[in-house]
Structures are given as structure tokens and as C-alpha cells.
Design a protein around this motif. Structure first.
Motif, short mmCIF file in Angstrom:
data_model
loop_
_atom_site.label_atom_id
_atom_site.label_comp_id
_atom_site.label_asym_id
_atom_site.label_seq_id
_atom_site.Cartn_x
_atom_site.Cartn_y
_atom_site.Cartn_z
N GLU A 28 0.83 -1.22 0.00
CA GLU A 28 0.00 0.00 0.00
C GLU A 28 0.86 1.27 0.00
OE1 GLU A 28 0.40 -1.32 4.30
OE2 GLU A 28 0.02 -2.31 2.41
N THR A 29 2.04 1.18 0.58
CA THR A 29 2.94 2.34 0.60
C THR A 29 3.53 2.56 -0.80
OG1 THR A 29 3.45 1.89 2.92
CG2 THR A 29 4.95 3.36 1.74
N ALA A 30 3.97 1.48 -1.43
CA ALA A 30 4.54 1.60 -2.78
C ALA A 30 3.50 2.10 -3.78
CB ALA A 30 5.09 0.25 -3.22
N ILE A 31 2.28 1.57 -3.71
CA ILE A 31 1.23 2.00 -4.63
C ILE A 31 0.84 3.45 -4.35
CG2 ILE A 31 -1.15 1.59 -5.39
CD1 ILE A 31 -0.61 -1.43 -4.69
N SER A 32 0.77 3.83 -3.09
CA SER A 32 0.48 5.23 -2.73
C SER A 32 1.55 6.16 -3.28
CB SER A 32 0.40 5.39 -1.21
OG SER A 32 -0.71 4.72 -0.69
N LEU A 33 2.81 5.76 -3.16
CA LEU A 33 3.91 6.59 -3.67
C LEU A 33 3.83 6.71 -5.19
CD1 LEU A 33 6.41 8.22 -2.99
CD2 LEU A 33 7.74 6.11 -3.04
N ALA A 34 3.54 5.61 -5.85
CA ALA A 34 3.39 5.65 -7.31
C ALA A 34 2.24 6.56 -7.72
CB ALA A 34 3.16 4.23 -7.85
N MET A 35 1.13 6.49 -7.00
CA MET A 35 -0.02 7.34 -7.31
C MET A 35 0.29 8.82 -7.06
SD MET A 35 -3.13 4.94 -5.91
CE MET A 35 -4.49 5.88 -6.59
N LEU A 36 0.98 9.10 -5.96
CA LEU A 36 1.32 10.50 -5.67
C LEU A 36 2.31 11.03 -6.70
CD1 LEU A 36 0.87 12.94 -3.88
CD2 LEU A 36 2.75 12.13 -2.42
N ALA A 37 3.22 10.19 -7.17
CA ALA A 37 4.17 10.62 -8.21
C ALA A 37 3.41 11.02 -9.47
CB ALA A 37 5.16 9.50 -8.50
N LEU A 38 2.43 10.22 -9.87
CA LEU A 38 1.63 10.55 -11.05
C LEU A 38 0.80 11.81 -10.83
CD1 LEU A 38 0.59 6.91 -11.94
CD2 LEU A 38 1.96 8.43 -13.40
N TYR A 39 0.22 11.93 -9.65
CA TYR A 39 -0.57 13.12 -9.31
C TYR A 39 0.31 14.37 -9.39
CZ TYR A 39 -3.62 16.23 -6.63
OH TYR A 39 -4.40 17.27 -6.23
N HIS A 40 1.51 14.27 -8.86
CA HIS A 40 2.45 15.40 -8.86
C HIS A 40 2.89 15.73 -10.30
CE1 HIS A 40 5.44 18.13 -7.25
NE2 HIS A 40 6.39 17.49 -7.90
N GLU A 41 3.22 14.72 -11.08
CA GLU A 41 3.65 14.92 -12.47
C GLU A 41 2.57 15.57 -13.32
OE1 GLU A 41 4.69 11.27 -14.44
OE2 GLU A 41 6.37 10.93 -13.08
N ARG A 42 1.36 15.12 -13.12
CA ARG A 42 0.24 15.56 -13.97
C ARG A 42 -0.50 16.75 -13.37
NH1 ARG A 42 -1.68 10.54 -17.19
NH2 ARG A 42 0.21 9.30 -17.15
N GLU A 43 0.06 17.29 -12.32
CA GLU A 43 -0.47 18.48 -11.65
C GLU A 43 -1.93 18.30 -11.23
OE1 GLU A 43 0.50 21.65 -14.35
OE2 GLU A 43 2.63 21.50 -13.87
#
Length: 130
Positions: A4-19
Motif C-alpha cells: 500500500e505504501t509503494a502503490i500510494s507513492l506511485a499514485m502520488l508521483a503521477l498526481y504530482h507529475e500531472r499536476e
């Protein structure tokens, strides 16, 4: 790193990239997990397997589904988090920043630690709405 931590980090990375527009699709989340693994950051409990049109992960699909059921996702394809969903993911990651794998993973995925720490707790939210 826990699934859940790895998936959360991946999701936040995409959220951050795509503003914050959307996170893309499950395949985009899986690509971020693959990036973590390619940088020797262990991602335990997330199996990636061949699927139609690319890789597939039951764990990623289950995680997104649970967020949707709980009301943290507005749309599953492409994935769109609610404000509370973003806050939940940031809070979870913030609580796990003592884990060096999480901080390394954030660096690999270009997620500034400050972005992870920018969340309000439910208590702070209750104070500002009263």
C-alpha cells in the motif's frame, strides 16, 4: 516497502507529475512500481504479470477499487482522486517517511518530501471548518 505504501507513492508521483488532473491508468501506476524495482527499491507483495495491453497487478487494481469504494476516487479509468484521497495518500506516506525505502522511492520518482508532508489531518480540517 509495503504494497500500500509503494502503490500510494506511485499514485502520488503521477498526481504530482500531472499536476492533479488525473493519475492516468493502472498501467501508469504499474510503470512507476517497475521504476522503483529497477532502482533496487524492494516492493513487497505486488505481483506484476503480463496482461492484455501490458502488465497487470491484482494488488494495484484492488487498491484502486478499495479507494473507490471508500469514496477517495471519483473515477477509476483514468484514476481521479478526490481531495480527501490525495490527503489520505499523503498522510499515509508521511507516516512512513522514517522508512529509508520510502524516502529513496520518493527521490527516484521525483516526489519532493515537502509534497508528501503537505497534508492536513482530519483534526486540522475540523478546526478550520468550525
Amino acid at each position: 516497502m509495503r504494497p500500500e505504501t509503494a502503490i500510494s507513492l506511485a499514485m502520488l508521483a503521477l498526481y504530482h507529475e500531472r499536476e492533479g488532473v488525473d493519475l492516468g491508468f493502472r498501467e501508469d501506476v504499474i510503470a512507476k512500481l517497475r521504476t522503483l524495482r529497477s532502482h533496487q527499491i524492494p516492493v513487497a507483495g505486488v505481483r506484476l504479470r503480463p496482461g492484455i495491453g501490458g502488465e497487470y497487478s491484482d494488488e494495484v487494481s484492488d487498491f484502486v477499487g478499495r479507494l473507490a469504494i471508500a469514496g477517495y476516487v471519483v473515477q477509476e479509468s483514468p484514476i481521479k482522486l478526490t481531495v480527501k484521497g490525495v490527503r489520505l495518500i499523503k498522510q499515509h506516506l508521511s507516516e512512513n517517511l522514517a522508512d529509508p525505502e520510502v524516502t529513496r522511492g520518493a527521490k527516484v520518482l521525483a516526489v519532493p518530501i515537502e509534497v508528501i508532508q503537505q497534508h492536513s489531518t482530519v483534526k486540522e480540517e475540523a478546526i478550520t471548518t468550525n
